[in-house]
Scaffold this active site. Structure first.
Site, PDB file in Angstrom:
ATOM      1  N   LYS A 111     -21.472   8.417  -4.587  1.00 18.22           N
ATOM      2  CA  LYS A 111     -22.069   8.260  -3.248  1.00 18.22           C
ATOM      3  C   LYS A 111     -23.216   7.271  -3.290  1.00 18.22           C
ATOM      4  O   LYS A 111     -23.343   6.402  -2.430  1.00 18.22           O
ATOM      5  CB  LYS A 111     -22.573   9.625  -2.737  1.00 18.22           C
ATOM      6  CG  LYS A 111     -21.689  10.113  -1.628  1.00 18.22           C
ATOM      7  CD  LYS A 111     -22.292  11.005  -0.632  1.00 18.22           C
ATOM      8  CE  LYS A 111     -21.362  10.975   0.579  1.00 18.22           C
ATOM      9  NZ  LYS A 111     -21.194  12.221   1.234  1.00 18.22           N
ATOM     10  N   LYS A 190      -4.150   6.730  -3.586  1.00 16.68           N
ATOM     11  CA  LYS A 190      -4.099   8.195  -3.673  1.00 16.68           C
ATOM     12  C   LYS A 190      -4.187   8.799  -2.274  1.00 16.68           C
ATOM     13  O   LYS A 190      -5.046   8.395  -1.484  1.00 16.68           O
ATOM     14  CB  LYS A 190      -5.275   8.689  -4.528  1.00 16.68           C
ATOM     15  CG  LYS A 190      -5.422  10.213  -4.543  1.00 16.68           C
ATOM     16  CD  LYS A 190      -6.750  10.642  -5.165  1.00 16.68           C
ATOM     17  CE  LYS A 190      -6.929  12.136  -5.213  1.00 16.68           C
ATOM     18  NZ  LYS A 190      -7.533  12.842  -4.181  1.00 16.68           N
ATOM     19  N   LYS A 193      -7.817  12.763   2.314  1.00 11.96           N
ATOM     20  CA  LYS A 193      -8.282  12.784   3.707  1.00 11.96           C
ATOM     21  C   LYS A 193      -9.375  11.751   3.932  1.00 11.96           C
ATOM     22  O   LYS A 193      -9.517  11.215   5.025  1.00 11.96           O
ATOM     23  CB  LYS A 193      -8.739  14.178   4.129  1.00 11.96           C
ATOM     24  CG  LYS A 193      -9.828  14.755   3.269  1.00 11.96           C
ATOM     25  CD  LYS A 193     -10.113  16.182   3.683  1.00 11.96           C
ATOM     26  CE  LYS A 193     -10.979  16.895   2.677  1.00 11.96           C
ATOM     27  NZ  LYS A 193     -10.304  17.269   1.433  1.00 11.96           N
TER      28      LYS A 193
END
Ligand code: ADP
Ligand code: TRP
Length: 311
Positions: A111, A190, A193
């Protein structure tokens, strides 16, 4: 019987990658253990701030596992936030580990590397997961390879606690589900979501059709690679090669065949999924969380006594 615990974050609608990589292997192995299946809703708070979506996702996970064959009478299906001992033990671990140690976390580093702001929950995520596992004297934790580091954190948390306070927590074993290949999404990356490239699991058939039809096909070759790579999880190689050989260049026909093959597996489960009411979900989570709390409360009693807060 050995004890097994695993968890899934209710952070989005489940897709066929989740089914093949998590639900199916769990439903095939859980009855050989005393199994705990946790909806990690407090973990999902690190990335989701939409109460309606969170509620829907929590229900989606319970329905999905039951539809995939998990019997709530044989596995303890519970909700993390209903067992307050999880956040309590996480705090105690946070006081035992150092900031540089947590800074090594891949999820956190990723992140930061992307320039995103990591919240403190994401930073402490591994300690909450350690609490999830260690509250239940868990022997095995079946997870995908991406969770290997989190398991190491849990083992470290147990070791650090036991070093300081005596032998209270059991170091768990990871059981990495390596056999399951990564299922690619509609763009060939891949399926995830977070990439918006998913084929949903139990959505109505028209949503499935739309997702499959959106699979990116590269017009340079005769074989639609992205379709084939997903299809191979639903048909034997022999049958698949024959199908693709006799339909060279016919992308639409091949996509329709993929829809049929997904549908064959998903349709019976979707029927069960749709028959599970919100009241059923509530009953399953209440009963499961009540049972989980009995174990967690007993463990926390030992933890509190050993750290010196019971006087
Ligand atoms: P997502 O990448 O969509 O956010 P999660 O990280 O929540 O999915 O994964 C939940 C579970 O599903 C994990 O056990 C993970 O290993 C499995 N899983 C997720 N995506 C895939 C995939 N494309 N192929 C196989 N397994 C997957
Ligand atoms: N971190 C796991 C994931 O993203 C979810 C999870 C939370 C979990 N607590 C757990 C998995 C405890 C196994 C055991 O997939």
């Amino acid at each position: 019987m050995q004890r097994l615990l695993t968890g899934l974050q209710p952070s989005g609608v489940l897709h066929i990658g989740n089914y093949l990589g998590a639900l199916k292997p769990f439903s095939e192995m859980y009855s050989q253990y005393e199994s705990f299946l946790m909806v990690a809703d407090y973990h999902a708070l690190t990335s989701l701030r939409d109460p309606e979506a969170l509620r829907a996702n929590i229900r989606d996970i319970v329905r999905s596992y039951v539809a995939a064959g998990v019997d709530p009478k044989k596995a303890v299906i519970f909700q993390q936030s209903r067992v307050q001992e999880h956040t309590e033990l996480a705090w105690i671990f946070e006081c035992l580990v150092t900031v540089p140690f947590l800074e090594l976390s891949h999820a956190y580093k990723d992140k930061v590397a992307k320039g995103l702001e990591a919240n403190a929950g994401l930073f402490n995520y591994p300690m909450l997961m350690a609490a999830d596992i260690l509250l239940y004297d868990t022997d095995v934790v079946p997870v995908g390879a991406d969770q290997r580091q989190h398991l190491e954190y849990a083992r470290e948390a147990a070791a650090k606690f036991n070093n300081s306070y005596g032998d209270v927590l059991k170091e768990p074993q990871a059981k990495i589900l390596e056999s399951v290949a990564v299922v690619p999404g509609t763009d060939g990356k891949k399926m995830s979501k977070s990439y918006g490239n998913t084929i949903p699991l139990y959505e109505p058939k028209d949503v499935l059709v739309k997702a499959v039809m959106s699979i990116v096909t590269d017009s340079s070759g005769e074989l639609p690679q992205n379709v084939y790579e997903i299809h191979k999880h639903f048909k034997s190689k022999k049958e698949l090669d024959a199908l693709y050989e006799s339909n060279k260049g016919k992308y639409k026909v091949l996509k329709e065949a993929l829809i049929d093959d997904i549908e064959k597996i998903v349709a019976p489960m979707r029927e069960i999924y749709e028959s599970i009411t919100d009241a059923d979900v509530e009953r399953i989570l209440k009963e499961g969380s009540d049972r989980a709390r009995e174990y967690a409360a007993a463990k926390m009693k030992a933890v509190r006594s050993s750290i010196g807060v019971t006087i």
